[in-house]
Scaffold this active site. Structure first.
Site, PDB file in Angstrom:
ATOM      1  N   LYS A  42     -74.581  -3.885 -94.120  1.00 37.42           N
ATOM      2  CA  LYS A  42     -73.973  -4.348 -92.874  1.00 37.42           C
ATOM      3  C   LYS A  42     -72.478  -4.530 -93.141  1.00 37.42           C
ATOM      4  O   LYS A  42     -72.100  -5.208 -94.103  1.00 37.42           O
ATOM      5  CB  LYS A  42     -74.612  -5.659 -92.432  1.00 37.42           C
ATOM      6  N   GLY A  79     -77.303   1.638 -87.171  1.00 36.49           N
ATOM      7  CA  GLY A  79     -77.288   0.555 -86.198  1.00 36.49           C
ATOM      8  C   GLY A  79     -75.907  -0.024 -86.031  1.00 36.49           C
ATOM      9  O   GLY A  79     -75.008   0.185 -86.849  1.00 36.49           O
ATOM     10  N   ASP A  89     -81.085 -17.232 -82.758  1.00 36.40           N
ATOM     11  CA  ASP A  89     -81.056 -15.954 -82.045  1.00 36.40           C
ATOM     12  C   ASP A  89     -82.353 -15.189 -82.259  1.00 36.40           C
ATOM     13  O   ASP A  89     -82.351 -13.988 -82.543  1.00 36.40           O
ATOM     14  CB  ASP A  89     -79.856 -15.116 -82.493  1.00 36.40           C
ATOM     15  N   THR A 106     -71.408  -2.855 -88.136  1.00 38.98           N
ATOM     16  CA  THR A 106     -72.221  -1.640 -88.249  1.00 38.98           C
ATOM     17  C   THR A 106     -73.202  -1.765 -89.409  1.00 38.98           C
ATOM     18  O   THR A 106     -72.997  -2.548 -90.335  1.00 38.98           O
ATOM     19  CB  THR A 106     -71.328  -0.405 -88.485  1.00 38.98           C
ATOM     20  N   VAL A 107     -74.274  -0.950 -89.355  1.00 32.77           N
ATOM     21  CA  VAL A 107     -75.281  -0.935 -90.420  1.00 32.77           C
ATOM     22  C   VAL A 107     -75.498   0.500 -90.862  1.00 32.77           C
ATOM     23  O   VAL A 107     -75.722   1.387 -90.036  1.00 32.77           O
ATOM     24  CB  VAL A 107     -76.620  -1.522 -89.942  1.00 32.77           C
ATOM     25  N   GLY A 130     -73.712  -3.431 -83.570  1.00 30.74           N
ATOM     26  CA  GLY A 130     -73.833  -4.562 -82.654  1.00 30.74           C
ATOM     27  C   GLY A 130     -72.642  -5.471 -82.800  1.00 30.74           C
ATOM     28  O   GLY A 130     -71.601  -5.088 -83.329  1.00 30.74           O
ATOM     29  N   SER A 131     -72.793  -6.714 -82.337  1.00 33.07           N
ATOM     30  CA  SER A 131     -71.674  -7.645 -82.365  1.00 33.07           C
ATOM     31  C   SER A 131     -71.320  -8.090 -83.780  1.00 33.07           C
ATOM     32  O   SER A 131     -70.270  -8.683 -84.009  1.00 33.07           O
ATOM     33  CB  SER A 131     -71.989  -8.875 -81.504  1.00 33.07           C
TER      34      SER A 131
END
Length: 364
Positions: free
Chosen positions: A44, A22, A135, A28-29, A24-25
């Site tokens: 993460k 994964g 969120d 990374t994961v 995103g902002s």
């Protein structure tokens, strides 16, 4: 490499990083494995200043919370040169967005009812500890293999006391509150206007998340958003509408959504009140959850089922090609003073609030 980890969690040199699962902002994961037990977890990693800020905020929130069956478990953090690694519990089922996609694009009402109840318990736990998630959406709610639901991604989370102190300081200095955090289409009107951020903001996002689970689409629909996203955000922030409810929802479900999606934040129900709502409190014998046990560890100890884990931790929309930091000044803080929509739209285009392709998470 220096590391800080709770007792019993993997320490430096005792685990190995696997494939990317994964991004995103936040960064990374990667899937990871303990060398001593063979157990799985995720790591993460932050590589930029903006990503560091989000992950450090998540660490600060989670490490000061007692372990809960309703939030992903924080296992520790390590600095590796210029990178920050945060070790987190592995949730085999992925996000609710993944689950909906794999089961026909949306979820049946009985399942939505079960998941919503567990999300509410998680929000009640956070709010009881003075924390606003900021969120909440399907991508930030994870599912264990036994059906347990946990809230994830606390990069935007805020403590209410910290918000109050910042508000007092900024008002004293005649500055904007500038505490906008979250993903725009799920954000409460008062948050988009930069007027207020408290527990009620999570309740609005919960309503949006229920719509997302039920319809398989973001709240507020999808038509014309790519072509004119700022007009949509202006409608959310300053209009008098609410997201369209699912047409096939029960009367109980529709009333539940009304209690969540009240534009006046003072009239929204609290977690405690919503947990007593008939949509949630219906006799559990009518709809039996996949597993009632919250004591079973959700992290598998073998690699079976990793294929279903692909994409499970894409918790945020992809960053822009330029890799810009999406922490921005809110364009709607003055939307009630008569400024025209075109001026608002120009301001929004300058600040880069929206992506033309995907909605992103704003970190501030």
């Amino acid at each position: 490499m220096a590391g800080v980890a709770p007792s019993g969690s993997p320490k430096q040199g005792e685990w190995m990083k696997g494939k990317l699962v994964g991004s995103g902002s936040f960064g990374t994961v990667h899937l990871a494995m303990s060398k001593s037990t063979g157990g799985l977890f995720v790591v993460k990693s932050a590589h930029s200043r903006a990503e560091f800020a989000a992950l450090e905020n998540e660490v600060e929130i989670l490490k000061n919370l007692e372990p809960s069956p309703y939030t992903v478990q924080y296992l520790g953090s390590e600095r590796d040169g210029d990178d920050l690694n945060v070790l987190m519990e592995y949730m085999a089922g992925g996000s609710l967005a993944d689950i909906a996609e794999k089961f026909g694009g949306s979820l049946q009402e009985d399942v939505v009812r079960l998941y919503t109840k567990e999300i509410l318990k998680g929000l009640k736990y956070l709010h009881g500890n003075g924390i606003v998630h900021c969120d909440l959406k399907c991508k930030n709610v994870l599912l264990g293999s036994s059906g347990d639901i946990k809230l994830a991604d606390f990069g935007c989370a805020r403590r209410v006391e910290d918000l109050k102190n910042k508000c007092l300081m900024k008002k004293k200095n005649n500055k904007s509150l500038e505490h906008v955090s979250g993903t725009p289409l799920w954000m409460a009107p008062e948050v988009l206007r930069n007027e207020k951020l408290d527990f009620a903001a999570d309740i609005w996002s919960l309503g949006c998340t229920v719509i997302e689970m039920t319809t398989g689409r973001p709240p507020w629909g999808a038509s014309n958003y790519d072509s004119n996203p700022m007009a949509v955000l202006l409608k959310i922030a300053c209009g008098d509408e609410i997201p369209q409810f699912p047409t096939h929802f029960s009367k109980e479900g529709l009333d539940f959504l009304r209690r969540c999606l009240e534009r006046d934040s003072r009239k929204r129900w609290t977690c405690e009140e919503l947990l007593r709502h008939p949509f949630i409190s219906r006799d559990s014998s009518e709809t039996t959850p996949p597993s009632s046990s919250k004591d079973t560890a959700s992290s598998p100890v073998c690699v079976l089922g990793i294929s279903s884990f692909e994409g499970a931790y894409d918790l945020d929309e992809p960053e822009s090609p330029e890799g810009n930091d999406f922490s921005v000044r809110n364009p709607f803080t003055c939307c009630k003073d008569g400024r025209k929509g075109s001026e608002m739209q120009r301001h929004g285009e300058e600040c880069g609030l929206c992506s033309s392709q995907n909605w992103i998470t704003i970190r501030s």
